[in-house]
Motif scaffolding. Structure first.
Motif, PDB file in Angstrom:
ATOM      1  N   PRO A  18       0.806  -1.226   0.000  1.00 13.58           N
ATOM      2  CA  PRO A  18       0.000   0.000   0.000  1.00 13.58           C
ATOM      3  C   PRO A  18       0.843   1.283   0.000  1.00 13.58           C
ATOM      4  O   PRO A  18       2.027   1.264   0.355  1.00 13.58           O
ATOM      5  N   PHE A  19       0.177   2.348  -0.358  1.00 13.42           N
ATOM      6  CA  PHE A  19       0.803   3.671  -0.346  1.00 13.42           C
ATOM      7  C   PHE A  19       1.350   3.978   1.049  1.00 13.42           C
ATOM      8  O   PHE A  19       0.670   3.799   2.054  1.00 13.42           O
ATOM      9  N   GLY A  20       2.595   4.449   1.088  1.00 11.56           N
ATOM     10  CA  GLY A  20       3.218   4.833   2.346  1.00 11.56           C
ATOM     11  C   GLY A  20       4.015   3.744   3.037  1.00 11.56           C
ATOM     12  O   GLY A  20       4.728   4.019   3.999  1.00 11.56           O
ATOM     13  N   THR A  21       3.909   2.509   2.541  1.00 11.33           N
ATOM     14  CA  THR A  21       4.617   1.405   3.200  1.00 11.33           C
ATOM     15  C   THR A  21       6.019   1.167   2.632  1.00 11.33           C
ATOM     16  O   THR A  21       6.772   0.375   3.181  1.00 11.33           O
ATOM     17  N   TYR A  22       6.351   1.857   1.538  1.00 10.26           N
ATOM     18  CA  TYR A  22       7.685   1.691   0.951  1.00 10.26           C
ATOM     19  C   TYR A  22       8.240   3.012   0.406  1.00 10.26           C
ATOM     20  O   TYR A  22       9.165   3.033  -0.399  1.00 10.26           O
ATOM     21  N   HIS A  23       7.688   4.118   0.878  1.00 10.23           N
ATOM     22  CA  HIS A  23       8.045   5.425   0.345  1.00 10.23           C
ATOM     23  C   HIS A  23       8.985   6.235   1.239  1.00 10.23           C
ATOM     24  O   HIS A  23       9.690   7.117   0.755  1.00 10.23           O
ATOM     25  N   VAL A  24       8.994   5.964   2.537  1.00  8.46           N
ATOM     26  CA  VAL A  24       9.794   6.768   3.464  1.00  8.46           C
ATOM     27  C   VAL A  24      11.277   6.467   3.320  1.00  8.46           C
ATOM     28  O   VAL A  24      12.114   7.372   3.244  1.00  8.46           O
ATOM     29  N   SER A  25      11.618   5.182   3.283  1.00 16.33           N
ATOM     30  CA  SER A  25      13.018   4.765   3.151  1.00 16.33           C
ATOM     31  C   SER A  25      13.063   3.325   2.690  1.00 16.33           C
ATOM     32  O   SER A  25      12.087   2.574   2.844  1.00 16.33           O
ATOM     33  N   ASP A  26      14.202   2.923   2.140  1.00 13.13           N
ATOM     34  CA  ASP A  26      14.362   1.533   1.725  1.00 13.13           C
ATOM     35  C   ASP A  26      14.324   0.607   2.937  1.00 13.13           C
ATOM     36  O   ASP A  26      13.827  -0.522   2.849  1.00 13.13           O
ATOM     37  N   GLU A  27      14.819   1.091   4.059  1.00 11.45           N
ATOM     38  CA  GLU A  27      14.823   0.273   5.278  1.00 11.45           C
ATOM     39  C   GLU A  27      13.383  -0.031   5.711  1.00 11.45           C
ATOM     40  O   GLU A  27      13.037  -1.162   6.061  1.00 11.45           O
TER      41      GLU A  27
END
Length: 269
Positions: free
Chosen positions: A92-101
């Protein structure tokens, strides 16, 4: 003596071989045990638990409110219903957008808690480094380029892609392939551009509104079977109208309850 039923589980290698052999790949979304079981028994190759569940299951305006927990819940239900199909979880949106970690942690959580075969991420070359990290962790990744619903606000709406900037789409597809993606969804893409991308990749393309030249096709369960009463995109072919059947049956049930025609003696103890 009980009969042994051989389960022919489709794997990532099966998907790759389909591309090599020129065999088209069938994919539909599913969000629960019953629909997954029906599709699996019908012989579907891949099942995607898409964030489209936000609209067709939960009634959201778009896909953006869908949470990781919602995806995991529906994936678990689908897993119990599908024995053979290759299973893909939409991140979902926001689950992989903040950082690769953050992304790696969330993708591992999905795979561990659902038993799914792969995850799907929207984005092109900007996701290549993440795709490489995920595949290094042993996670199969499906890419998604062209029209990207999670980016619809910055893309200026649900606009067909490839009429301009088709070179970037090809570059995005190549970057995802080189990073280790096992396949790529091409959504809302001009047919000729989708054809060029498909011909230039060793991994399969799965089209949705991208024409006949992709290696496979995916559609939303509720659109294909006429369950969702909302907007139906041009690229959807409705193979049944289950909504009308259910509505007619429901009216019959209501009438029989109101008039005491149901239950009859044969339905009673």
């Amino acid at each position: 003596m009980s009969k042994h039923i051989e389960i022919k589980k489709i794997t990532v290698n099966s998907i790759r071989k389909m591309k090599s052999a020129g065999e088209r790949i069938s994919c539909l979304t599913a969000y629960d045990f019953t629909s997954a079981s029906i599709l699996d028994k019908a012989g579907i190759d891949m099942i995607l638990v898409g964030d489209s569940l936000g609209m067709v299951v939960n009634g959201y305006e778009n896909t953006l409110p869908v949470t990781l927990d919602e995806i995991i819940y529906h994936c678990r239900s689908v897993k119990r219903g599908a024995q053979n199909a290759f299973l893909i979880a939409d991140m979902p949106f926001g689950t992989y957008h903040v950082s690769d970690e953050q992304a790696v942690e969330n993708c591992i959580k999905v795979i561990k808690e659902t038993g799914f075969d792969a995850v799907k991420l929207e984005g092109g070359a900007e996701r290549a480094a993440l795709v490489k990290k995920l595949t290094a962790c042993g996670i199969n990744v499906m890419g998604h380029i062209g029209l990207m619903p999670q980016m619809v606000s910055t893309m200026g709406g649900y606009r067909i892609q490839g009429r301009e900037g088709h070179e970037k789409l090809l570059a995005d597809a190549k970057a995802l392939e080189e990073a280790g993606a096992f396949s790529i969804v091409l959504e809302g893409t001009v047919t000729s551009v989708a054809k060029t991308i498909t011909e230039n990749l060793k991994i399969p393309t799965i089209g949705i509104g991208a024409g006949v030249h992709c290696d496979g096709q995916v559609l939303v369960f509720h659109d294909v079977f006429g369950i969702f009463d909302g907007f139906t995109p041009k690229f959807v072919k409705q193979y049944a109208n289950v909504s009308k059947i259910i509505s007619k049956a429901a009216k019959s049930y209501i009438k029989e309850v109101k008039t005491a025609q149901f239950p009859e003696d044969k339905h009673s103890f």
